[in-house]
Scaffold this motif. Structure first.
Motif, short mmCIF file in Angstrom:
data_model
loop_
_atom_site.label_atom_id
_atom_site.label_comp_id
_atom_site.label_asym_id
_atom_site.label_seq_id
_atom_site.Cartn_x
_atom_site.Cartn_y
_atom_site.Cartn_z
N PRO A 36 0.70 -1.24 -0.14
CA PRO A 36 0.10 -0.01 -0.10
C PRO A 36 0.84 1.37 0.14
N ALA A 37 2.03 1.25 0.62
CA ALA A 37 2.69 2.43 0.82
C ALA A 37 3.49 2.75 -0.84
N ALA A 38 3.73 1.66 -1.65
CA ALA A 38 4.18 1.86 -2.91
C ALA A 38 3.14 2.68 -3.76
N VAL A 39 2.02 1.79 -3.64
CA VAL A 39 0.77 2.55 -4.36
C VAL A 39 0.38 3.78 -4.08
N ALA A 40 0.55 4.10 -2.76
CA ALA A 40 0.09 5.52 -2.39
C ALA A 40 1.04 6.46 -3.15
N ALA A 41 2.50 6.28 -2.80
CA ALA A 41 3.37 7.07 -3.48
C ALA A 41 3.55 7.21 -5.04
N ASP A 42 3.14 6.14 -5.67
CA ASP A 42 3.04 6.22 -7.11
C ASP A 42 1.97 6.80 -7.81
N CYS A 43 0.65 6.57 -6.93
CA CYS A 43 -0.48 6.98 -7.35
C CYS A 43 -0.72 8.70 -7.26
N PHE A 44 -0.11 9.06 -5.97
CA PHE A 44 -0.43 10.19 -5.66
C PHE A 44 0.42 11.26 -6.82
N THR A 45 1.67 10.66 -6.97
CA THR A 45 2.61 11.45 -8.02
C THR A 45 2.03 11.52 -9.23
N ARG A 46 1.45 10.63 -9.80
CA ARG A 46 0.82 10.63 -11.02
C ARG A 46 -0.52 11.54 -10.90
N TRP A 47 -1.28 11.35 -10.02
CA TRP A 47 -2.43 12.20 -9.96
C TRP A 47 -2.25 13.66 -9.86
N GLN A 48 -1.27 14.17 -9.02
CA GLN A 48 -1.08 15.52 -8.59
C GLN A 48 -0.09 16.08 -9.35
N ALA B 60 2.15 26.98 -16.70
CA ALA B 60 2.30 26.41 -15.27
C ALA B 60 2.51 24.80 -15.48
N ARG B 61 3.49 24.38 -14.65
CA ARG B 61 3.83 22.86 -14.55
C ARG B 61 3.95 22.55 -13.24
N SER B 62 3.84 21.31 -12.63
CA SER B 62 4.12 21.22 -11.20
C SER B 62 4.61 19.37 -11.13
N GLN B 63 5.45 19.30 -10.29
CA GLN B 63 6.10 17.96 -10.21
C GLN B 63 6.03 17.56 -8.52
N VAL B 64 5.23 16.15 -8.41
CA VAL B 64 5.29 15.89 -7.03
C VAL B 64 6.18 15.01 -6.74
N SER B 65 6.89 14.92 -5.57
CA SER B 65 8.05 13.95 -5.18
C SER B 65 7.27 13.47 -3.59
N VAL B 66 6.87 12.20 -3.41
CA VAL B 66 6.58 11.72 -2.35
C VAL B 66 7.79 11.22 -1.66
N LEU B 67 8.21 11.83 -0.53
CA LEU B 67 9.48 11.37 0.10
C LEU B 67 9.37 10.44 1.24
N ALA B 68 8.00 9.95 1.87
CA ALA B 68 8.02 9.10 2.86
C ALA B 68 6.64 8.82 2.92
N THR B 69 6.23 7.65 3.56
CA THR B 69 4.80 7.45 3.96
C THR B 69 4.72 6.77 5.20
N THR B 70 3.74 6.93 6.03
CA THR B 70 3.50 6.30 7.10
C THR B 70 2.12 6.10 7.61
N PRO B 71 1.76 5.19 8.39
CA PRO B 71 0.33 4.96 8.64
C PRO B 71 0.01 6.17 9.60
N LEU B 72 -1.03 6.59 9.47
CA LEU B 72 -1.59 7.67 10.10
C LEU B 72 -1.68 7.42 11.53
N GLY B 73 -0.97 8.27 12.55
CA GLY B 73 -1.15 8.00 13.90
C GLY B 73 -0.30 6.93 14.33
N GLY B 74 0.53 6.59 13.56
CA GLY B 74 1.61 5.26 13.72
C GLY B 74 0.82 3.91 13.89
N VAL B 75 -0.55 3.72 13.56
CA VAL B 75 -1.20 2.64 13.58
C VAL B 75 -1.40 1.89 12.28
#
Length: 214
Positions: A72-84, A138-153
């Motif tokens: 899920p962490a890999a999917v979140a980073a890749d998906c957010f980058t392509r989307w945003q 205008a253009r904008s490049q997103v980089s996801v630097l890290a992911t973690t479970p919200l609240g550490g859970v």
């Protein structure tokens, strides 16, 4: 969660915010009305004051490559980058990012974002705002630097997890130098029947408090 409003307007949320920031810096030669932040529907644990992962000002985005769709962490980073990420000079319209990320979004979430509507000719204020972005290069490049479970859970075992992202966005207008902004959005992901994960919701507000480097 992103709720309410037209699908094209939701897809334009981040590009419009970028335009407002750059205009405020004088790069567009005119002031822009402030864009209100989306309502915060998730947040850090009580007393949290630092974003997850390394300091945003110095962190480096992980190396890109084939994405493990069962992570899920890999999917979140890749998906957010392509989307945003976006490039108004070449993208077909305000929903182009949603189209790029379509395969990592759930059906319901993609529909709420206006998947399938990628033309700039959506009409009204949405289409005009996109044309303004395009006119200014205008253009904008997103980089996801890290992911973690919200609240550490970590709730991945349940088939649903909310991940907080450390995100750096570099936005450029015309030939101006890039302007970097930092944020800590949260994504909700659901495990699919085949074991892969998809993004089912997003809170684009910066929810981590005084993240370092901000």
């Amino acid at each position: 969660m992103i709720q309410g409003g037209s699908a094209p307007l939701r897809a334009l949320l981040i590009p419009l915010a970028v335009l407002a920031v750059l205009a405020g810096c004088g790069t567009l030669g005119r002031a822009a009305d402030p864009t209100p932040s989306p309502p915060v529907t998730t947040g850090p644990p009580p007393g949290a004051s630092q974003a997850p992962g390394p300091p945003l000002a110095t962190a480096t985005a992980p190396a890109t490559g084939e994405v493990d769709r069962t992570n899920p962490a890999a999917v979140a980073a890749d998906c957010f980058t392509r989307w945003q990420s976006f490039d108004a000079r070449t993208d077909s319209g305000p929903s182009a990012g949603v189209g790029r990320a379509r395969d990592c979004l759930t059906e319901d979430f993609a529909a709420s974002l206006g998947a399938g509507s990628t033309s700039a000719a959506d009409g009204g204020a949405d289409g005009q705002a996109w044309e303004d972005l395009r006119a200014h290069g205008a253009r904008s490049q997103v980089s996801v630097l890290a992911t973690t479970p919200l609240g550490g859970v970590d709730t991945t075992a349940t088939g649903r997890v909310v991940l907080q992202l450390n995100v750096r966005r570099e936005s450029t207008t015309g030939n101006e130098a890039p302007v970097a902004t930092l944020s800590t959005p949260a994504l909700t992901l659901l495990r699919q029947a085949d074991g892969t994960w998809r993004v089912a919701g997003a809170d684009l507000a910066s929810v981590a408090g005084d993240a370092p480097g901000r």
